[in-house]
Motif scaffolding. Structure first.
Motif, PDB file in Angstrom:
ATOM      1  N   THR A 152     -62.189 -29.401 -52.122  1.00  0.00           N
ATOM      2  CA  THR A 152     -63.163 -28.928 -53.096  1.00  0.00           C
ATOM      3  C   THR A 152     -64.512 -28.829 -52.403  1.00  0.00           C
ATOM      4  O   THR A 152     -64.954 -29.782 -51.756  1.00  0.00           O
ATOM      5  CB  THR A 152     -63.258 -29.883 -54.306  1.00  0.00           C
ATOM      6  OG1 THR A 152     -61.966 -29.965 -54.928  1.00  0.00           O
ATOM      7  CG2 THR A 152     -64.277 -29.387 -55.314  1.00  0.00           C
TER       8      THR A 152
ATOM      9  N   ALA B 130     -68.563 -27.360 -53.076  1.00  0.00           N
ATOM     10  CA  ALA B 130     -69.529 -26.882 -54.068  1.00  0.00           C
ATOM     11  C   ALA B 130     -70.587 -26.014 -53.403  1.00  0.00           C
ATOM     12  O   ALA B 130     -71.048 -26.311 -52.304  1.00  0.00           O
ATOM     13  CB  ALA B 130     -70.189 -28.058 -54.774  1.00  0.00           C
TER      14      ALA B 130
ATOM     15  N   TRP C 169     -72.679 -19.444 -55.606  1.00  0.00           N
ATOM     16  CA  TRP C 169     -71.349 -19.262 -56.198  1.00  0.00           C
ATOM     17  C   TRP C 169     -71.273 -17.893 -56.879  1.00  0.00           C
ATOM     18  O   TRP C 169     -70.285 -17.178 -56.752  1.00  0.00           O
ATOM     19  CB  TRP C 169     -71.070 -20.386 -57.195  1.00  0.00           C
ATOM     20  CG  TRP C 169     -69.685 -20.393 -57.736  1.00  0.00           C
ATOM     21  CD1 TRP C 169     -68.606 -21.062 -57.230  1.00  0.00           C
ATOM     22  CD2 TRP C 169     -69.213 -19.712 -58.903  1.00  0.00           C
ATOM     23  NE1 TRP C 169     -67.493 -20.833 -58.017  1.00  0.00           N
ATOM     24  CE2 TRP C 169     -67.847 -19.997 -59.045  1.00  0.00           C
ATOM     25  CE3 TRP C 169     -69.812 -18.876 -59.830  1.00  0.00           C
ATOM     26  CZ2 TRP C 169     -67.068 -19.497 -60.082  1.00  0.00           C
ATOM     27  CZ3 TRP C 169     -69.040 -18.359 -60.865  1.00  0.00           C
ATOM     28  CH2 TRP C 169     -67.686 -18.672 -60.979  1.00  0.00           C
TER      29      TRP C 169
ATOM     30  N   GLU D 283     -64.020 -22.055 -61.333  1.00  0.00           N
ATOM     31  CA  GLU D 283     -64.007 -22.148 -59.876  1.00  0.00           C
ATOM     32  C   GLU D 283     -63.278 -20.959 -59.273  1.00  0.00           C
ATOM     33  O   GLU D 283     -62.451 -20.323 -59.921  1.00  0.00           O
ATOM     34  CB  GLU D 283     -63.365 -23.452 -59.395  1.00  0.00           C
ATOM     35  CG  GLU D 283     -61.904 -23.594 -59.737  1.00  0.00           C
ATOM     36  CD  GLU D 283     -61.315 -24.938 -59.314  1.00  0.00           C
ATOM     37  OE1 GLU D 283     -62.051 -25.929 -59.191  1.00  0.00           O
ATOM     38  OE2 GLU D 283     -60.106 -24.980 -59.103  1.00  0.00           O
TER      39      GLU D 283
ATOM     40  N   GLN E 226     -66.582 -24.544 -56.247  1.00  0.00           N
ATOM     41  CA  GLN E 226     -67.203 -24.789 -57.528  1.00  0.00           C
ATOM     42  C   GLN E 226     -68.709 -24.591 -57.439  1.00  0.00           C
ATOM     43  O   GLN E 226     -69.300 -24.704 -56.368  1.00  0.00           O
ATOM     44  CB  GLN E 226     -66.905 -26.221 -57.980  1.00  0.00           C
ATOM     45  CG  GLN E 226     -65.430 -26.487 -58.138  1.00  0.00           C
ATOM     46  CD  GLN E 226     -65.129 -27.935 -58.495  1.00  0.00           C
ATOM     47  OE1 GLN E 226     -65.961 -28.818 -58.346  1.00  0.00           O
ATOM     48  NE2 GLN E 226     -63.910 -28.176 -58.973  1.00  0.00           N
TER      49      GLN E 226
ATOM     50  N   GLY F 115     -72.134 -26.178 -58.178  1.00  0.00           N
ATOM     51  CA  GLY F 115     -72.553 -27.552 -58.460  1.00  0.00           C
ATOM     52  C   GLY F 115     -73.908 -27.885 -57.973  1.00  0.00           C
ATOM     53  O   GLY F 115     -74.646 -27.224 -57.385  1.00  0.00           O
TER      54      GLY F 115
END
Length: 87
Positions: free
Chosen positions: A31, A33, A39, A71, A85, A87
């Motif tokens: 994962t 961010a 993003w 995501e 993701q 974040g």
């Protein structure tokens, strides 16, 4: 295709994700961010700009948006599923 600035920035973000995910990968998944803005740039390039597949890094074999849209899921050449993701 000569990608525009928006797509070039998305590729820059993806290259950073590809460089980083091996450090956090566990059990074939990782994962990572990005800032919400970064993003969004990646999401635009993948899903909203009709960007040809060959423009993206070769290390990415598949990509899709998660079912709930929270995501971006990228499969890499080594088989790792990377969850990108905001974040």
């Amino acid at each position: 295709m000569d990608p525009g600035l928006h797509v070039k920035q998305a590729i820059n973000h993806l290259n950073k994700v590809l460089a980083y995910y091996p450090y956090v990968a566990e059990g074939g998944e990782a994962t990572v961010a990005l800032t919400p803005e970064d993003w969004g740039v990646v999401a635009d390039a993948f899903f909203h700009m009709d960007t040809p597949r060959e423009v993206f890094p070769d290390a990415i074999t598949e990509y899709k948006m998660s079912g709930d849209g929270s995501e971006i899921q990228v499969t890499t050449a080594d088989g790792t599923l990377v969850h990108i993701q905001a974040g």
